[in-house]
Write a protein that holds these residues in place. Structure first.
Motif, PDB file in Angstrom:
ATOM      1  N   ILE A 132       0.844  -1.195   0.000  1.00 42.28           N
ATOM      2  CA  ILE A 132       0.000   0.000   0.000  1.00 42.28           C
ATOM      3  C   ILE A 132       0.882   1.248   0.000  1.00 42.28           C
ATOM      4  O   ILE A 132       1.872   1.330   0.741  1.00 42.28           O
ATOM      5  N   GLY A 133       0.527   2.216  -0.827  1.00 44.26           N
ATOM      6  CA  GLY A 133       1.220   3.497  -0.885  1.00 44.26           C
ATOM      7  C   GLY A 133       0.323   4.615  -0.386  1.00 44.26           C
ATOM      8  O   GLY A 133      -0.887   4.599  -0.627  1.00 44.26           O
ATOM      9  N   ILE A 134       0.909   5.587   0.321  1.00 42.27           N
ATOM     10  CA  ILE A 134       0.159   6.718   0.872  1.00 42.27           C
ATOM     11  C   ILE A 134       0.902   8.015   0.585  1.00 42.27           C
ATOM     12  O   ILE A 134       2.115   8.110   0.790  1.00 42.27           O
ATOM     13  N   ASP A 135       0.166   9.021   0.089  1.00 39.85           N
ATOM     14  CA  ASP A 135       0.773  10.328  -0.183  1.00 39.85           C
ATOM     15  C   ASP A 135      -0.224  11.419   0.202  1.00 39.85           C
ATOM     16  O   ASP A 135      -1.390  11.377  -0.204  1.00 39.85           O
ATOM     17  N   THR A 136       0.238  12.383   0.996  1.00 39.40           N
ATOM     18  CA  THR A 136      -0.615  13.504   1.415  1.00 39.40           C
ATOM     19  C   THR A 136       0.055  14.810   1.004  1.00 39.40           C
ATOM     20  O   THR A 136       0.783  15.415   1.787  1.00 39.40           O
ATOM     21  N   CYS A 190       4.059   1.993   2.389  1.00 34.80           N
ATOM     22  CA  CYS A 190       5.102   2.960   2.043  1.00 34.80           C
ATOM     23  C   CYS A 190       4.449   4.332   1.876  1.00 34.80           C
ATOM     24  O   CYS A 190       3.463   4.471   1.154  1.00 34.80           O
ATOM     25  N   ALA A 191       5.003   5.345   2.551  1.00 31.34           N
ATOM     26  CA  ALA A 191       4.391   6.677   2.523  1.00 31.34           C
ATOM     27  C   ALA A 191       5.410   7.772   2.235  1.00 31.34           C
ATOM     28  O   ALA A 191       6.585   7.664   2.590  1.00 31.34           O
ATOM     29  N   ALA A 245       8.633   7.604  -9.630  1.00 26.87           N
ATOM     30  CA  ALA A 245       8.316   6.177  -9.759  1.00 26.87           C
ATOM     31  C   ALA A 245       6.990   5.962 -10.471  1.00 26.87           C
ATOM     32  O   ALA A 245       6.860   5.077 -11.329  1.00 26.87           O
ATOM     33  N   ALA A 246       5.984   6.774 -10.140  1.00 26.48           N
ATOM     34  CA  ALA A 246       4.663   6.638 -10.764  1.00 26.48           C
ATOM     35  C   ALA A 246       4.721   6.944 -12.253  1.00 26.48           C
ATOM     36  O   ALA A 246       4.120   6.235 -13.072  1.00 26.48           O
ATOM     37  N   ASN A 295      -0.628  11.372  -6.687  1.00 26.86           N
ATOM     38  CA  ASN A 295      -1.156  10.024  -6.480  1.00 26.86           C
ATOM     39  C   ASN A 295      -0.219   9.294  -5.524  1.00 26.86           C
ATOM     40  O   ASN A 295       0.819   9.834  -5.144  1.00 26.86           O
ATOM     41  N   ALA A 296      -0.588   8.087  -5.124  1.00 24.65           N
ATOM     42  CA  ALA A 296       0.269   7.315  -4.215  1.00 24.65           C
ATOM     43  C   ALA A 296       0.837   6.066  -4.873  1.00 24.65           C
ATOM     44  O   ALA A 296       1.423   5.221  -4.199  1.00 24.65           O
TER      45      ALA A 296
END
Length: 321
Positions: free
Chosen positions: A9-13, A81-82, A126-127, A307-308
């Protein structure tokens, strides 16, 4: 349990988007959800405190969607991973990323799995590489174009993400800031980039605006453009003005990238960030750089805008099976 059922799971704020993504161990993105933060009509941004509050609120909604998806598919969460900060430098910090980092720590404790920290910029890189099918690139130039960033980066793949060095960009405001300000001035909601992009694509008139920027050794000064554009708005319609702004951005970027690619003997350029989703810029800048034997790699908005997915990908690349 197969690799299809095990996920990272990826998280981005970021300053304007709450994002969660998930990727299977066989590199398939199976979840990519985001919620844009609300900016009041006529305003050109958010205070960090307001953005933090909205992120906390949004996680309740978006994590519920993720929970239902995990249960429906029977996924096993192997790592979180954040994005913990904007860039991979010691002094880089923004309160908004503390929300995602701490939410990731909580999720890792719940799922009893490892938690990895990366950066917002590496997430973008990376995205975009994943989206344009160029994950095999080892050394290249990345151009981070977003609402608050305009950096040209010498980029190399490394163990936990990407090693970057700023070798160009804008020295004052970013192209994203300029485009958003112009769009808001036209009456569009913030962020206004997509509207300016659509206007530029619709303009069939030849633009002879004479908008001027300063470009030297890969670096650009564009703050003076803002007053030039506002003056142009008194004489021309929004379609003409939008095209003029985009043309000025393309002209500056072309000159800066020609210098940087020649200096570092690199022919591959990857564009990341929300502004990189502009169809007008991607189509025209790609053709101009091709004439100088420079390869341009753009991806669609799902992977170029906030995006994450990149966090999930970096997590996967560092996951030991």
């Amino acid at each position: 349990m197969t690799e299809n059922n095990r996920i990272i799971i990826g998280i981005d704020t970021s300053c304007y988007t709450t994002s969660i993504a998930a990727i299977t161990l066989n590199r398939e993105i199976v979840f990519n959800e985001k919620i844009m933060l609300n900016v009041k009509n006529g305003e050109r941004g958010l205070r960090q405190s307001d953005a933090v509050f909205q992120h906390i609120k949004n996680f309740g909604e978006i994590s519920e969607r993720l929970k239902k998806h995990i249960h429906k598919k029977g996924y096993k969460v192997e790592m979180i991973c954040a994005s913990a900060k904007p860039r991979d430098v010691e002094e880089s910090y923004m309160p908004v990323f503390e929300v995602g980092k701490n939410f990731a720590k909580t999720m890792a404790a719940i799922f009893d799995c490892e938690m990895l920290e990366t950066t917002h910029q590496e997430n973008h890189i990376a995205a975009s590489l994943y989206g344009c099918g160029k994950e095999d690139l080892e050394r290249f130039i990345s151009v981070h174009m977003s609402g608050g960033t305009m950096e040209i980066l010498l980029t190399e793949k490394c163990n936990k993400g990407y090693k970057t060095e700023i070798v160009g960009g804008t020295k004052d405001i970013s192209f994203g800031q300029l485009i958003d300000r112009v769009g808001v001035k036209m009456g569009y909601d913030f962020p206004a980039g997509k509207y300016v992009d659509e206007n530029a694509l619709l303009c069939k008139e030849d633009v002879m605006s004479g908008l001027k920027t300063s470009v030297k050794d890969g670096y650009m000064n564009i703050s003076g453009l803002e007053n030039q554009v506002y003056k142009l708005m008194e004489e021309k319609d929004k379609y003409y003005v939008s095209k003029a702004v985009m043309n000025a951005a393309i002209k500056s970027l072309e000159k800066a990238l020609r210098f940087v690619c020649d200096k570092y003997d690199i022919e591959d350029v990857v564009f990341v960030g929300g502004v990189a989703s502009s169809k007008y810029i991607s189509e025209r800048l790609t053709k101009k750089l091709q004439r100088n034997n420079i390869n341009s790699f753009f991806t669609d908005g799902a992977y170029s805008s906030d995006n994450a997915c990149g966090c999930a990908i970096i997590g996967l690349d560092n996951f030991i099976i």
